[in-house]
Design a protein around this motif. Sequence first.
Motif, mmCIF file in Angstrom:
data_model
loop_
_atom_site.group_PDB
_atom_site.id
_atom_site.type_symbol
_atom_site.label_atom_id
_atom_site.label_comp_id
_atom_site.label_asym_id
_atom_site.label_seq_id
_atom_site.Cartn_x
_atom_site.Cartn_y
_atom_site.Cartn_z
ATOM 1 N N UNK A 1 -7.459 -10.086 -3.309
ATOM 2 C CA UNK A 1 -8.570 -10.787 -3.950
ATOM 3 C C UNK A 1 -8.083 -12.058 -4.643
ATOM 4 N N UNK A 2 -6.964 -11.959 -5.357
ATOM 5 C CA UNK A 2 -6.423 -13.115 -6.065
ATOM 6 C C UNK A 2 -5.998 -14.211 -5.103
ATOM 7 N N UNK A 3 -5.323 -13.834 -4.007
ATOM 8 C CA UNK A 3 -4.878 -14.832 -3.025
ATOM 9 C C UNK A 3 -6.077 -15.520 -2.381
ATOM 10 N N UNK A 4 -7.094 -14.749 -2.022
ATOM 11 C CA UNK A 4 -8.275 -15.329 -1.383
ATOM 12 C C UNK A 4 -8.970 -16.325 -2.295
ATOM 13 N N UNK B 1 -3.515 2.622 6.249
ATOM 14 C CA UNK B 1 -2.193 3.245 6.068
ATOM 15 C C UNK B 1 -1.752 3.291 4.616
ATOM 16 N N UNK B 2 -2.655 3.652 3.712
ATOM 17 C CA UNK B 2 -2.244 3.817 2.323
ATOM 18 C C UNK B 2 -2.060 5.304 2.024
ATOM 19 N N UNK B 3 -1.186 5.579 1.061
ATOM 20 C CA UNK B 3 -0.960 6.954 0.617
ATOM 21 C C UNK B 3 -1.366 7.144 -0.833
ATOM 22 N N UNK C 1 -5.423 0.013 -4.874
ATOM 23 C CA UNK C 1 -6.093 -0.829 -5.872
ATOM 24 C C UNK C 1 -5.266 -2.081 -6.143
ATOM 25 N N UNK C 2 -3.957 -1.899 -6.282
ATOM 26 C CA UNK C 2 -3.058 -3.040 -6.497
ATOM 27 C C UNK C 2 -3.137 -4.009 -5.320
ATOM 28 N N UNK C 3 -3.171 -3.481 -4.094
ATOM 29 C CA UNK C 3 -3.241 -4.321 -2.902
ATOM 30 C C UNK C 3 -4.533 -5.120 -2.863
ATOM 31 N N UNK C 4 -5.656 -4.469 -3.151
ATOM 32 C CA UNK C 4 -6.941 -5.167 -3.136
ATOM 33 C C UNK C 4 -6.974 -6.268 -4.182
ATOM 34 N N UNK D 1 0.820 -1.213 0.000
ATOM 35 C CA UNK D 1 0.000 0.000 0.000
ATOM 36 C C UNK D 1 0.854 1.263 0.000
ATOM 37 N N UNK D 2 2.011 1.213 0.679
ATOM 38 C CA UNK D 2 2.836 2.413 0.786
ATOM 39 C C UNK D 2 3.825 2.540 -0.367
ATOM 40 N N UNK D 3 4.427 1.398 -0.796
ATOM 41 C CA UNK D 3 5.499 1.450 -1.787
ATOM 42 C C UNK D 3 5.179 0.694 -3.077
ATOM 43 N N UNK D 4 4.114 -0.086 -3.083
ATOM 44 C CA UNK D 4 3.770 -0.839 -4.284
ATOM 45 C C UNK D 4 4.548 -2.130 -4.453
ATOM 46 N N UNK D 5 5.261 -2.594 -3.406
ATOM 47 C CA UNK D 5 6.039 -3.831 -3.486
ATOM 48 C C UNK D 5 5.408 -4.870 -2.580
ATOM 49 N N UNK D 6 5.715 -6.149 -2.836
ATOM 50 C CA UNK D 6 5.148 -7.243 -2.056
ATOM 51 C C UNK D 6 6.247 -8.251 -1.774
ATOM 52 N N UNK D 7 6.145 -8.924 -0.621
ATOM 53 C CA UNK D 7 7.140 -9.921 -0.240
ATOM 54 C C UNK D 7 6.454 -11.256 0.007
ATOM 55 N N UNK D 8 7.260 -12.319 -0.008
ATOM 56 C CA UNK D 8 6.727 -13.652 0.252
ATOM 57 C C UNK D 8 6.186 -13.765 1.679
#
Length: 916
Positions: free
Chosen positions: A365-368, A350-352, A358-361, A323-330
């Motif tokens: 959504x995909x993981x769920x 805590x999004x800016x 939108x990317x986070x949601x 949400x803050x930087x647009x990156x994701x980790x395992x």
Amino acid sequence: MLKGDPSSLLFDQKEVILRSKSDEPYRLTPFIVTFCEGTLTYIDIKTFIEIGLKIVRFTMSRVTTTDKLKMLAMLDDAVKSYCEKYNVTAWPIAISVDIPNACIRTGLLSEEINDAHLILKENMIIELTSNANYKTKCDSKRIYMDDPYTVKKITPGTEISIRFGQIVLICTELIDSETIVCKVIRGGTMGSEAFVCIRGIKLERPPLLETDMELLMFARKFKVDIVTLNSIRYARTVKRTREFLKSEAYNPLIISTICEQEGLDNFDEILKASDAIILAREFLASNIVNKHQMIAIQLKLSAKCHQMGKPFFISGNILEDTMLKGVISNCDLNDITNAVLQGAGFVLKNYKDPTNLVKTINILDSVCRAVEPLSKTNDFWRLSNEFKIPVNAAEASILACALMAQQTQSLVVIIPTVTGRTAVHLSRVAPQAIILTVSTNPVIARQLQLYRGIVAIIYDNKPLSDWYDEMSARVQFAVRFGIKHDLLKYGCTYICLKKSTPTSSFCDNISLWKVVTEETEKHSKTEVIFRSPFEHRRSPIFVTLSNPNTTLVDIQKLMEAGINLIRFKMSHITKEDKIQLLAKVDKAAKMLSQKHGTSDWPVATAVELKTCIMKTGILQNQQEYLHLKEGTTVTLTCDVEDYNACTNQYIFVDNPYLTTDVNVEAEISIDQDEIILQCKMVLNEKSMKCIVTKSGKLGNLCQVCIRGGQHTQPYVTQKDLRIVQFAMEYQVDMIIVNYSRHADSIKKIKEFIGCKIKKPIIIAGICTREGLENIDGLIRESDGIMLSREYLAYELTGALSYKMNQIQKFVGAKCLKVGKPFYISGGIFRQALTNGKLCDHDVSDVTNAVLDGVVGFVLRECDNADTLLYVVNSLSDLCRSVEPLVNVRSEFWRMLEEIHPIRTGQLKWKEERISH
């Protein structure tokens, strides 16, 4: 895992991991997205609704009443926009208000600090005080903390966290009852009103202070759906809140947030008093003595909520880096995967950047969707044993419904509901089921979205007089929803749980149904996708030529690629150029006939009638284009003297009725919304003053559309009749009548043509709302219909323009019923014709059009012959691949029923007429 355990087979099969997202078409895990002050815009809200957001939480403790009303108004406007777009009366977006309760915050940064953040470095010595004199004077020497009750209990050695561990302090000295001295052991940045956590100290702050009660009064006044209470330590706070809010017309759901050890100690009582639980890991990890127990606590609380049948959410470090930087980790993916397997929902905050949210949601959504099938464990018997014996009749019906769903392997249960209580109980004992609730109350539908596995549907149709017919209509409404969203497939069973009579006090009727159709297995086999396409394409392709310099070789290549018709833009070229192009087409056909050894090469030709199409003039000084900036003023004129002198200030529009057709405040689109103007004033009978509301490039002879305007020009002009005369003289095969508004226009052209031996085919182009309203007459009088999307989408009002897909299906169905061909133009491979690159949405558009029964496609003009050839080949391949999917056997019987029987006398009369 024990050998022979049937559930082990679930994870042994590769298909479980490699299944596509569409195998689980509907996400069951609920999300709550938090909007903070200063981060919310109307466009953001519309974007979030578009991607499926169901629950919105507002943090209103630091927001003025005006800002609160503004946020609610923006959400209400966005919801109304989507209700209008999708033609429904309500859109189920639940609103939650966040109550701070016992949460501790710092004060405001001192005005002497120019930056928005205060930097605290490691080993710095700093004072923490509850003295209100320093509330707005926080700096690197002294920080205010808004809890005078708890400061007194802090002892040397106590750990204090700011911003959930971003900054960590250790108390070193007590000065007085209001102030302590601390040492920074972890440095970081701090803004105004940051959260403070104190490890291992029992909070003494009273619950529900005056500011909290003001927020609760706001929630009661505006009837928000959910109230979230932070830092709940005992159940009486929840009970007090419920008593304060509850009324005959208002009963919101109350979510309790567990933030410290005292809340954990009293969790069972808090759970009984609450409607749902949020485990605030960001607070709890900094408050409890042993932070390494967090996962064990999460598992324990999740199990307790699952046992009680109440929703369980987790917050804190839910894809926060994304949400803050647009990156994701395992690590983030593992965390949310395990949470889904435990049956938890998520609270995002805590999004800016809204783009990152939108990317986070989408990631969540995909993981769920991928994980939820793995979490559908067989817990029926364990859950049924948790009901105390004897159970009442309502609980017995719910248990029977869950058992039937399990034994029949029915994934979907449909419940027409008033209060939603039956659905909530069923979601507890049947966690593997998808529960479609049908309710007429939008408030109930919004609140039901808090529960995992429940898909709330708002039924807004007019109620039927007979109660039994009304219940059947609601169930069928849910079935159509399930089929549309791929929750129900043809041939699958589903359960219906409803009342048996209007006087029943609970849902006591359980029935098993099956979705049946004649074509049950037709589209379920992979051979349909991977089979070879048809050898011959059935959908005709029209190309448009407007350049008289098009070479004979290019025309020959297009004809050999399989085009069926060449359309000429009559307004762009002279009569000599038209004759020259027709000669090239005739010569190319003869050359191909000789090449392939045939007697003729069947390519038809078509001309267009302009009728009331509006275009701009020629730019001054032979410019290629000019740029119109947003906010500037432009004069539109129909004075012919300005035809070839268009500038930034004056634009010619070739409509002598311009000032009559355009109303003040009307929206004017140029070149398919490349530029948008708004009429502000009619200056005289030939000109009007407009303001640019969307900037863009203006070229030569750009099309002009009036959104919601009325065209007063004649149905057919003398210039149009001259083009008809040209078509008959040179034996053109088709006449396309643009802006066909009434059947009289087609009749007039037919009268002009008269009783000729060879008559051109007349196609009516639907470009306006008036044409849609008179569609039956136009279909009856013409030989076919062309839906001109390049004009119609910009002539309709804003609400109707969202329904272009429905309009396309509507017109196509009418043409199919009477056996008239139906073509579409506008937006067909538009980007590919511009730069030679295919887009997924273009492919989807054509695919859906073929499936909707569209007969053929009209391509716009393209100056690059190689690009046009590439598009023709691509469109041809796509049509040949999709056309096998529309060979539905049931269509034959439908069309056979639509043929009215002919009596013997009528048939004899027709035979005699034909013989004469």
